[in-house]
Design a protein around this motif. Sequence first.
Motif, mmCIF file in Angstrom:
data_model
loop_
_atom_site.group_PDB
_atom_site.id
_atom_site.type_symbol
_atom_site.label_atom_id
_atom_site.label_comp_id
_atom_site.label_asym_id
_atom_site.label_seq_id
_atom_site.Cartn_x
_atom_site.Cartn_y
_atom_site.Cartn_z
ATOM 1 N N HIS A 170 5.635 -0.627 -5.927
ATOM 2 C CA HIS A 170 5.033 -0.102 -4.714
ATOM 3 C C HIS A 170 6.118 -0.103 -3.373
ATOM 4 O O HIS A 170 6.043 0.889 -2.665
ATOM 5 N N LEU A 171 6.638 -1.268 -3.295
ATOM 6 C CA LEU A 171 7.437 -1.341 -2.104
ATOM 7 C C LEU A 171 8.447 -0.765 -2.277
ATOM 8 O O LEU A 171 9.064 0.183 -1.331
ATOM 9 N N VAL A 172 8.919 -0.417 -3.257
ATOM 10 C CA VAL A 172 10.297 0.551 -3.759
ATOM 11 C C VAL A 172 9.825 1.906 -3.193
ATOM 12 O O VAL A 172 10.416 2.662 -2.759
ATOM 13 N N GLN A 173 8.652 2.324 -4.016
ATOM 14 C CA GLN A 173 8.293 3.818 -3.769
ATOM 15 C C GLN A 173 7.867 3.820 -2.105
ATOM 16 O O GLN A 173 8.220 5.115 -1.579
ATOM 17 N N ALA A 174 7.410 2.690 -1.519
ATOM 18 C CA ALA A 174 7.276 3.224 -0.192
ATOM 19 C C ALA A 174 8.577 3.174 0.807
ATOM 20 O O ALA A 174 8.713 4.067 1.504
ATOM 21 N N VAL A 175 9.582 2.304 0.245
ATOM 22 C CA VAL A 175 10.747 2.509 1.135
ATOM 23 C C VAL A 175 11.355 4.110 0.768
ATOM 24 O O VAL A 175 11.970 4.575 1.635
ATOM 25 N N THR A 176 11.438 4.483 -0.463
ATOM 26 C CA THR A 176 12.277 5.613 -0.770
ATOM 27 C C THR A 176 11.240 6.830 -0.227
ATOM 28 O O THR A 176 11.966 7.869 0.245
ATOM 29 N N SER A 177 10.131 6.668 0.069
ATOM 30 C CA SER A 177 9.154 7.859 0.725
ATOM 31 C C SER A 177 9.583 7.918 2.089
ATOM 32 O O SER A 177 9.694 8.896 2.682
ATOM 33 N N LEU A 178 9.780 6.761 2.676
ATOM 34 C CA LEU A 178 10.270 6.811 4.302
ATOM 35 C C LEU A 178 11.848 7.211 4.170
ATOM 36 O O LEU A 178 12.108 8.122 5.176
ATOM 37 N N LEU A 179 12.567 7.025 3.263
ATOM 38 C CA LEU A 179 13.962 7.720 3.480
ATOM 39 C C LEU A 179 13.881 9.262 3.108
ATOM 40 O O LEU A 179 14.709 9.749 3.571
ATOM 41 N N GLU A 180 13.144 9.572 2.316
ATOM 42 C CA GLU A 180 12.936 10.935 2.054
ATOM 43 C C GLU A 180 12.088 11.706 2.754
ATOM 44 O O GLU A 180 11.688 12.891 2.669
ATOM 45 N N GLY A 181 11.194 11.110 3.795
ATOM 46 C CA GLY A 181 10.322 11.735 4.751
ATOM 47 C C GLY A 181 9.166 12.306 4.261
ATOM 48 O O GLY A 181 8.260 13.074 4.569
ATOM 49 N N ARG A 182 8.581 11.444 3.163
ATOM 50 C CA ARG A 182 7.394 11.786 2.107
ATOM 51 C C ARG A 182 6.279 10.995 2.810
ATOM 52 O O ARG A 182 6.662 9.840 3.287
ATOM 53 N N PRO A 183 5.219 11.177 2.730
ATOM 54 C CA PRO A 183 3.890 10.504 3.061
ATOM 55 C C PRO A 183 3.852 9.138 2.092
ATOM 56 O O PRO A 183 4.376 9.129 0.930
ATOM 57 N N LEU A 184 3.593 7.761 2.571
ATOM 58 C CA LEU A 184 3.620 6.682 1.605
ATOM 59 C C LEU A 184 2.549 6.603 0.846
ATOM 60 O O LEU A 184 1.382 7.368 0.807
ATOM 61 N N PRO A 185 2.858 6.320 -0.506
ATOM 62 C CA PRO A 185 1.920 6.340 -1.677
ATOM 63 C C PRO A 185 0.739 5.399 -1.430
ATOM 64 O O PRO A 185 0.849 4.403 -0.428
ATOM 65 N N VAL A 186 -0.299 5.551 -2.100
ATOM 66 C CA VAL A 186 -1.428 4.554 -1.924
ATOM 67 C C VAL A 186 -1.112 3.282 -2.826
ATOM 68 O O VAL A 186 -0.683 3.531 -3.735
ATOM 69 N N GLY A 187 -1.290 2.329 -2.121
ATOM 70 C CA GLY A 187 -1.082 0.918 -2.718
ATOM 71 C C GLY A 187 -1.963 0.796 -4.104
ATOM 72 O O GLY A 187 -3.130 0.906 -4.089
ATOM 73 N N PRO A 188 -1.232 0.046 -5.103
ATOM 74 C CA PRO A 188 -2.183 -0.189 -6.378
ATOM 75 C C PRO A 188 -2.734 -1.262 -6.429
ATOM 76 O O PRO A 188 -2.686 -2.019 -5.591
ATOM 77 N N GLU A 189 -3.621 -1.415 -7.316
ATOM 78 C CA GLU A 189 -4.394 -2.734 -7.617
ATOM 79 C C GLU A 189 -3.557 -3.720 -8.563
ATOM 80 O O GLU A 189 -3.187 -3.197 -9.456
ATOM 81 N N VAL A 190 -3.031 -4.686 -8.054
ATOM 82 C CA VAL A 190 -2.141 -5.593 -8.675
ATOM 83 C C VAL A 190 -2.689 -7.032 -8.729
ATOM 84 O O VAL A 190 -2.003 -7.976 -9.141
ATOM 85 N N THR A 191 -3.911 -7.181 -8.779
ATOM 86 C CA THR A 191 -4.747 -8.884 -8.769
ATOM 87 C C THR A 191 -5.644 -8.461 -10.044
ATOM 88 O O THR A 191 -6.399 -7.587 -10.345
ATOM 89 N N GLU A 192 -5.582 -9.835 -10.668
ATOM 90 C CA GLU A 192 -6.513 -10.007 -11.943
ATOM 91 C C GLU A 192 -6.886 -11.396 -11.953
ATOM 92 O O GLU A 192 -6.179 -12.243 -11.668
ATOM 93 N N VAL A 193 -8.092 -11.509 -12.485
ATOM 94 C CA VAL A 193 -8.397 -13.307 -12.709
ATOM 95 C C VAL A 193 -7.671 -13.411 -14.173
ATOM 96 O O VAL A 193 -8.104 -12.592 -15.059
ATOM 97 N N ILE A 194 -7.202 -14.727 -14.326
ATOM 98 C CA ILE A 194 -6.725 -15.123 -15.495
ATOM 99 C C ILE A 194 -7.674 -16.224 -15.915
ATOM 100 O O ILE A 194 -7.720 -17.569 -15.253
ATOM 101 N N GLU A 195 -8.575 -16.249 -16.845
ATOM 102 C CA GLU A 195 -9.560 -17.238 -16.965
ATOM 103 C C GLU A 195 -8.994 -18.330 -17.874
ATOM 104 O O GLU A 195 -8.274 -18.183 -19.002
ATOM 105 N N ARG A 196 -9.308 -19.669 -17.596
ATOM 106 C CA ARG A 196 -8.762 -20.996 -18.112
ATOM 107 C C ARG A 196 -9.775 -21.781 -18.141
ATOM 108 O O ARG A 196 -10.971 -21.393 -18.485
ATOM 109 N N ARG A 197 -9.788 -23.106 -17.610
ATOM 110 C CA ARG A 197 -10.843 -24.126 -17.625
ATOM 111 C C ARG A 197 -11.199 -24.782 -16.619
ATOM 112 O O ARG A 197 -11.680 -25.924 -16.390
ATOM 113 N N SER A 198 -10.612 -24.105 -15.313
ATOM 114 C CA SER A 198 -11.091 -25.016 -14.120
ATOM 115 C C SER A 198 -12.121 -24.546 -13.358
ATOM 116 O O SER A 198 -12.417 -24.937 -12.157
ATOM 117 N N VAL A 199 -12.766 -23.593 -13.762
ATOM 118 C CA VAL A 199 -13.921 -22.919 -13.259
ATOM 119 C C VAL A 199 -15.210 -22.862 -14.137
ATOM 120 O O VAL A 199 -15.021 -22.428 -15.270
#
Length: 338
Positions: free
Chosen positions: A309-338
């Motif tokens: 996403h950061l690279v797409q944002a930088v290249t969008s700025l370089l090319e004068g295009r609108p910034l892309p919408v940020g993706p969802e990049v988080t998720e819960v990894i279940e283990r044994r501490s909760v």
Amino acid sequence: MEGQAAARSGGRVTSADVAREAGVSRTTVSFVLNGTKGQTIPEPTRRRVLEAATRLRYAPSAEARTLSRGRSDVVLLHQPPQLPLTDLGALAEFLSAEFAAVGLTTVIHPWSPKPAGDVWTAITPVAVLAWDLPDSDVAAMRRNGVRAVVSLTAESDPVAQWVWGAREHSIARLQVERLLMAGHRRLGYARPHDERLAEASERRLDALERVCAEHGVTAPVAMATPSDDEGAGAAVDAVAAWREMTPAVTGVCAHDAVAALAVLAGLRELGLTVPADLAVIGAVDSPAARLAAPPLTMVAVDMRGTARHLVQAVTSLLEGRPLPVGPEVTEVIERRSV
């Protein structure tokens, strides 16, 4: 030949060497190697130039590429103090790969009290991606030809708004909702003791407070959890303080894996267990979290997706295009501490 001799002697092979090797002019070499449009180069000549460049292992200098393209292909990544080194290493690796895929070269400069200094003037980057970048430096860079400047601590920067807004809120939301789902209603926040992480810690706490308010529970009780030998006792104090409150804190959102491990250490010193006495969920997964006792439940952050996403944002700025919408990049990894 002369070019071959230059290559054998260890001197840098130039386009003039390639021209002599191929028996053509430097202009022809430039047209062929740069794929200049509008120029009709006979196929045998083009092939001869390419074969000569391959034999001599010719690689154009950064200065030559800048002159031929009318711009640099370098992106300056100013190494932030806000991320643990393990996370920074992964992010930098993915950023380098993603920028390379679009023809840009990443140069990483370590953090210093004066972030930009003379570095950007020395390498003339086409873009700068930095933390702790003063507004005056941003303005100076833009005046002097840096075409895309992303300051990840500037509230007005739309890319920073995704990093510290959407992404940070997502981490906080997943931490709080996982603890609420397990029945915990009084929460704590294990904040890092490292001063370089102070701003990141404040932003995370703010996000946690907003998510708690959305769910109708009180704001998390923040405690510092030092990870060094001298401050190890503070983790014990933090755990003891959480448990002595009325009502007691029963679930903790840790800033990162190090803060979560500090909480586990404090619990062990007090003879307490996880999650029976205190549940813990960290953020930004790591091998250390997987190897903890018990293994830590974590909010993982997709560093490759973040880099893309950061690279797409930088290249969008370089090319004068609108910034892309940020993706969802988080998720819960279940283990044994909760």
